[in-house]
Design a protein around this motif. Structure first.
Motif, PDB file in Angstrom:
ATOM      1  N   GLU A   3       0.831  -1.195   0.000  1.00  0.00           N
ATOM      2  CA  GLU A   3       0.000   0.000   0.000  1.00  0.00           C
ATOM      3  C   GLU A   3       0.864   1.243   0.000  1.00  0.00           C
ATOM      4  O   GLU A   3       1.910   1.278   0.628  1.00  0.00           O
ATOM      5  CB  GLU A   3      -0.901   0.016   1.241  1.00  0.00           C
ATOM      6  CG  GLU A   3      -1.975  -1.037   1.220  1.00  0.00           C
ATOM      7  CD  GLU A   3      -2.991  -0.811   0.118  1.00  0.00           C
ATOM      8  OE1 GLU A   3      -3.380   0.340  -0.119  1.00  0.00           O
ATOM      9  OE2 GLU A   3      -3.392  -1.797  -0.503  1.00  0.00           O
ATOM     10  N   GLN A   4       0.416   2.253  -0.679  1.00  0.00           N
ATOM     11  CA  GLN A   4       1.099   3.534  -0.697  1.00  0.00           C
ATOM     12  C   GLN A   4       0.540   4.381   0.440  1.00  0.00           C
ATOM     13  O   GLN A   4      -0.574   4.167   0.883  1.00  0.00           O
ATOM     14  CB  GLN A   4       0.846   4.225  -2.041  1.00  0.00           C
ATOM     15  CG  GLN A   4       1.615   5.495  -2.217  1.00  0.00           C
ATOM     16  CD  GLN A   4       1.548   5.963  -3.660  1.00  0.00           C
ATOM     17  OE1 GLN A   4       1.055   5.260  -4.521  1.00  0.00           O
ATOM     18  NE2 GLN A   4       2.039   7.130  -3.911  1.00  0.00           N
ATOM     19  N   HIS A  10      -1.522   8.328  -6.690  1.00  0.00           N
ATOM     20  CA  HIS A  10      -1.593   7.073  -7.429  1.00  0.00           C
ATOM     21  C   HIS A  10      -1.612   7.424  -8.912  1.00  0.00           C
ATOM     22  O   HIS A  10      -2.382   8.275  -9.340  1.00  0.00           O
ATOM     23  CB  HIS A  10      -2.866   6.301  -7.073  1.00  0.00           C
ATOM     24  CG  HIS A  10      -2.847   5.755  -5.689  1.00  0.00           C
ATOM     25  ND1 HIS A  10      -2.635   4.427  -5.425  1.00  0.00           N
ATOM     26  CD2 HIS A  10      -3.002   6.348  -4.495  1.00  0.00           C
ATOM     27  CE1 HIS A  10      -2.663   4.231  -4.127  1.00  0.00           C
ATOM     28  NE2 HIS A  10      -2.893   5.394  -3.548  1.00  0.00           N
ATOM     29  N   THR A  12      -1.876   5.507 -12.635  1.00  0.00           N
ATOM     30  CA  THR A  12      -2.138   4.228 -13.287  1.00  0.00           C
ATOM     31  C   THR A  12      -1.718   4.260 -14.750  1.00  0.00           C
ATOM     32  O   THR A  12      -1.677   5.313 -15.376  1.00  0.00           O
ATOM     33  CB  THR A  12      -3.636   3.869 -13.213  1.00  0.00           C
ATOM     34  OG1 THR A  12      -4.405   4.902 -13.813  1.00  0.00           O
ATOM     35  CG2 THR A  12      -4.082   3.665 -11.774  1.00  0.00           C
ATOM     36  N   CYS A  25      -0.731   0.338 -11.103  1.00  0.00           N
ATOM     37  CA  CYS A  25      -0.615   1.600 -10.377  1.00  0.00           C
ATOM     38  C   CYS A  25       0.767   1.696  -9.749  1.00  0.00           C
ATOM     39  O   CYS A  25       1.406   0.667  -9.459  1.00  0.00           O
ATOM     40  CB  CYS A  25      -1.692   1.671  -9.288  1.00  0.00           C
ATOM     41  SG  CYS A  25      -1.685   3.221  -8.354  1.00  0.00           S
ATOM     42  N   THR A  26       1.214   2.929  -9.518  1.00  0.00           N
ATOM     43  CA  THR A  26       2.519   3.135  -8.885  1.00  0.00           C
ATOM     44  C   THR A  26       2.571   2.593  -7.459  1.00  0.00           C
ATOM     45  O   THR A  26       3.654   2.369  -6.927  1.00  0.00           O
ATOM     46  CB  THR A  26       2.882   4.632  -8.869  1.00  0.00           C
ATOM     47  OG1 THR A  26       1.824   5.357  -8.243  1.00  0.00           O
ATOM     48  CG2 THR A  26       3.121   5.154 -10.280  1.00  0.00           C
ATOM     49  N   CYS A  27       1.412   2.344  -6.840  1.00  0.00           N
ATOM     50  CA  CYS A  27       1.392   1.805  -5.477  1.00  0.00           C
ATOM     51  C   CYS A  27       1.643   0.304  -5.444  1.00  0.00           C
ATOM     52  O   CYS A  27       1.783  -0.283  -4.377  1.00  0.00           O
ATOM     53  CB  CYS A  27       0.065   2.130  -4.787  1.00  0.00           C
ATOM     54  SG  CYS A  27      -1.355   1.150  -5.345  1.00  0.00           S
ATOM     55  N   ILE A  48      -8.426   4.168  -8.670  1.00  0.00           N
ATOM     56  CA  ILE A  48      -8.183   5.557  -8.270  1.00  0.00           C
ATOM     57  C   ILE A  48      -9.336   6.060  -7.406  1.00  0.00           C
ATOM     58  O   ILE A  48      -9.125   6.685  -6.368  1.00  0.00           O
ATOM     59  CB  ILE A  48      -7.986   6.469  -9.509  1.00  0.00           C
ATOM     60  CG1 ILE A  48      -6.705   6.092 -10.240  1.00  0.00           C
ATOM     61  CG2 ILE A  48      -7.984   7.942  -9.122  1.00  0.00           C
ATOM     62  CD1 ILE A  48      -5.432   6.339  -9.474  1.00  0.00           C
ATOM     63  N   THR A  51      -9.131   4.483  -3.916  1.00  0.00           N
ATOM     64  CA  THR A  51      -8.046   5.035  -3.092  1.00  0.00           C
ATOM     65  C   THR A  51      -8.367   6.457  -2.669  1.00  0.00           C
ATOM     66  O   THR A  51      -8.034   6.862  -1.560  1.00  0.00           O
ATOM     67  CB  THR A  51      -6.690   4.984  -3.815  1.00  0.00           C
ATOM     68  OG1 THR A  51      -6.785   5.685  -5.047  1.00  0.00           O
ATOM     69  CG2 THR A  51      -6.242   3.557  -4.052  1.00  0.00           C
TER      70      THR A  51
END
Length: 62
Positions: A3-4, A10, A12, A25-27, A48, A51
């Motif tokens: 998890e970020q 975030h 995507t 996603c970057t997370c 997105i 989150t």
């Protein structure tokens, strides 16, 4: 999957592997492989949105 932090953005992307598209996603989140590119993009948008909702709750907003 990790998890970020609630404050991190975030971002995507959608990539293709053969006849399948995958949202990432970057997370660290990754959606399922989809034959429909539109569905993969919807998975990313849903991630997105989820989150954003989770981040708002963590900050005490309804």
């Amino acid at each position: 999957m990790h998890e970020q932090s609630a404050t991190g953005p975030h971002h995507t992307t959608t990539t293709e592997r053969g006849s399948f598209a995958v949202a990432r996603c970057t997370c660290g989140w990754a959606g399922p492989a989809r034959r429909s590119r539109d569905r993969a993009r919807t998975d990313a948008a849903d991630h997105i949105g989820a989150t954003d909702d989770r981040d708002a709750r963590a900050q005490g907003r309804p």
